[in-house]
Design a protein around this motif. Structure first.
Motif, PDB file in Angstrom:
ATOM      1  N   PRO A 174       0.856  -1.190   0.000  1.00 25.91           N
ATOM      2  CA  PRO A 174       0.000   0.000   0.000  1.00 25.91           C
ATOM      3  C   PRO A 174       0.894   1.243   0.000  1.00 25.91           C
ATOM      4  N   TYR A 175       0.466   2.254  -0.658  1.00 22.12           N
ATOM      5  CA  TYR A 175       1.176   3.526  -0.682  1.00 22.12           C
ATOM      6  C   TYR A 175       0.098   4.585  -0.693  1.00 22.12           C
ATOM      7  N   ASP A 176       0.287   5.628   0.076  1.00 21.23           N
ATOM      8  CA  ASP A 176      -0.736   6.640   0.254  1.00 21.23           C
ATOM      9  C   ASP A 176      -0.120   8.018  -0.001  1.00 21.23           C
ATOM     10  N   VAL A 177      -0.760   8.812  -0.813  1.00 14.02           N
ATOM     11  CA  VAL A 177      -0.314  10.176  -1.085  1.00 14.02           C
ATOM     12  C   VAL A 177      -1.470  11.111  -0.784  1.00 14.02           C
ATOM     13  N   ASP A 178      -1.310  11.942   0.225  1.00 18.60           N
ATOM     14  CA  ASP A 178      -2.342  12.899   0.617  1.00 18.60           C
ATOM     15  C   ASP A 178      -3.697  12.221   0.824  1.00 18.60           C
ATOM     16  N   GLY A 179      -3.680  11.050   1.440  1.00 19.63           N
ATOM     17  CA  GLY A 179      -4.912  10.331   1.736  1.00 19.63           C
ATOM     18  C   GLY A 179      -5.477   9.530   0.580  1.00 19.63           C
ATOM     19  N   VAL A 180      -4.786   9.520  -0.550  1.00 18.47           N
ATOM     20  CA  VAL A 180      -5.251   8.782  -1.725  1.00 18.47           C
ATOM     21  C   VAL A 180      -4.383   7.538  -1.891  1.00 18.47           C
ATOM     22  N   PRO A 181      -5.012   6.348  -1.933  1.00 17.66           N
ATOM     23  CA  PRO A 181      -4.209   5.140  -2.119  1.00 17.66           C
ATOM     24  C   PRO A 181      -3.651   5.056  -3.541  1.00 17.66           C
ATOM     25  N   VAL A 182      -2.348   4.820  -3.642  1.00 16.77           N
ATOM     26  CA  VAL A 182      -1.659   4.597  -4.919  1.00 16.77           C
ATOM     27  C   VAL A 182      -0.737   3.391  -4.723  1.00 16.77           C
ATOM     28  N   PRO A 183      -1.308   2.185  -4.722  1.00 16.31           N
ATOM     29  CA  PRO A 183      -0.523   0.995  -4.402  1.00 16.31           C
ATOM     30  C   PRO A 183       0.597   0.737  -5.411  1.00 16.31           C
ATOM     31  N   GLU A 184       1.625   0.065  -4.907  1.00 14.06           N
ATOM     32  CA  GLU A 184       2.766  -0.305  -5.731  1.00 14.06           C
ATOM     33  C   GLU A 184       2.816  -1.822  -5.883  1.00 14.06           C
ATOM     34  N   VAL A 185       3.363  -2.264  -7.008  1.00 12.31           N
ATOM     35  CA  VAL A 185       3.609  -3.681  -7.238  1.00 12.31           C
ATOM     36  C   VAL A 185       5.112  -3.873  -7.431  1.00 12.31           C
ATOM     37  N   ARG A 186       5.570  -5.053  -7.042  1.00 15.41           N
ATOM     38  CA  ARG A 186       7.003  -5.338  -7.162  1.00 15.41           C
ATOM     39  C   ARG A 186       7.271  -6.120  -8.445  1.00 15.41           C
ATOM     40  N   TYR A 187       8.334  -5.727  -9.116  1.00 11.21           N
ATOM     41  CA  TYR A 187       8.819  -6.419 -10.309  1.00 11.21           C
ATOM     42  C   TYR A 187      10.172  -7.018  -9.997  1.00 11.21           C
ATOM     43  N   THR A 188      10.468  -8.155 -10.633  1.00  2.98           N
ATOM     44  CA  THR A 188      11.696  -8.891 -10.387  1.00  2.98           C
ATOM     45  C   THR A 188      12.289  -9.346 -11.716  1.00  2.98           C
ATOM     46  N   ARG A 189      13.619  -9.367 -11.747  1.00  4.96           N
ATOM     47  CA  ARG A 189      14.337  -9.933 -12.898  1.00  4.96           C
ATOM     48  C   ARG A 189      15.514 -10.728 -12.380  1.00  4.96           C
ATOM     49  N   SER A 190      15.624 -11.968 -12.816  1.00  2.00           N
ATOM     50  CA  SER A 190      16.760 -12.800 -12.429  1.00  2.00           C
ATOM     51  C   SER A 190      18.025 -12.244 -13.075  1.00  2.00           C
ATOM     52  N   LEU A 191      19.118 -12.237 -12.326  1.00  2.00           N
ATOM     53  CA  LEU A 191      20.402 -11.797 -12.851  1.00  2.00           C
ATOM     54  C   LEU A 191      21.363 -12.974 -13.023  1.00  2.00           C
ATOM     55  N   ARG A 192      20.867 -14.166 -12.849  1.00  2.00           N
ATOM     56  CA  ARG A 192      21.674 -15.381 -13.021  1.00  2.00           C
ATOM     57  C   ARG A 192      21.322 -16.040 -14.341  1.00  2.00           C
ATOM     58  N   GLY A 193      22.330 -16.549 -15.030  1.00  2.00           N
ATOM     59  CA  GLY A 193      22.103 -17.298 -16.277  1.00  2.00           C
ATOM     60  C   GLY A 193      21.650 -16.392 -17.347  1.00  2.00           C
TER      61      GLY A 193
END
Length: 193
Positions: A174-193
């Protein structure tokens, strides 16, 4: 790292009198870059997050305050956080920061995190962001993967990361800016192989 920008029309043959495309140079950020980096970051927020965050919040952002924050932090820490700038024709046109994953408890995961990447809004789509991201990923090769957080509703940023090999891994914050929810999602990238 020097990278020529992507061609806007890859299928069109180059014009006979066309001059070479300007080269994007990625280098470590210097203290003298703080004002320009702050301008890119704040204008980037105001451009990318318009309609995603309250406009009143975006209007209150200050380039001068952000530059002072960058100057105050510059050179502090143990060097784990890396700040990069992208230049084209001697002008700083983008900024990125990366380092160890912030949610890593006692260094157990061995993951990297892209903390920020911003491009001068007038230069989006010209290869600057791709050059910065490629350099950040390359510098993090010792890590097992790179993670980043992006606003859930920021479709253009999500496409940018997906084209670069990142994928949403299911984590949300969850992320909130001035009382307004602006959720974040996580992205991933493998650095192996």
């Amino acid at each position: 790292m020097d990278v020529p920008p992507a061609s806007p029309a890859a299928s069109a043959p180059p014009a006979a009198s066309a001059s070479p495309a300007p080269v994007i140079r990625v280098r470590p950020m210097e203290l003298a870059d703080c004002d320009r980096v702050a301008e890119i970051r704040i204008r980037g927020w105001q451009h990318a997050y318009r309609g995603l965050m309250p406009q009143s919040h975006l209007d209150r952002l200050s380039v001068a305050r952000d530059a002072e924050r960058h100057r105050a932090r510059f050179g502090q820490g143990d060097g784990a956080v890396v700040n990069l700038v992208a230049e084209r024709d001697g002008e700083v046109v983008g900024w990125a920061a990366h380092g160890p994953y912030r949610d890593d408890v006692a260094g157990r995961t061995g993951d990297a995190e892209l903390y920020a990447i911003y491009v001068d809004p007038a230069r989006t789509g010209t290869g600057v962001g791709r050059a910065l991201l490629a350099e950040a990923v390359g510098q993090c090769a010792r890590y097992s993967c790179m993670r980043l957080w992006v606003l859930k509703e920021n479709a253009s940023a999500r496409r940018f990361y997906e084209r670069a090999g990142f994928h949403a891994d299911g984590a949300e914050e969850p992320y909130d800016v001035d009382g307004v929810p602006v959720p974040e999602v996580r992205y991933t990238r493998s650095l192996r192989g």
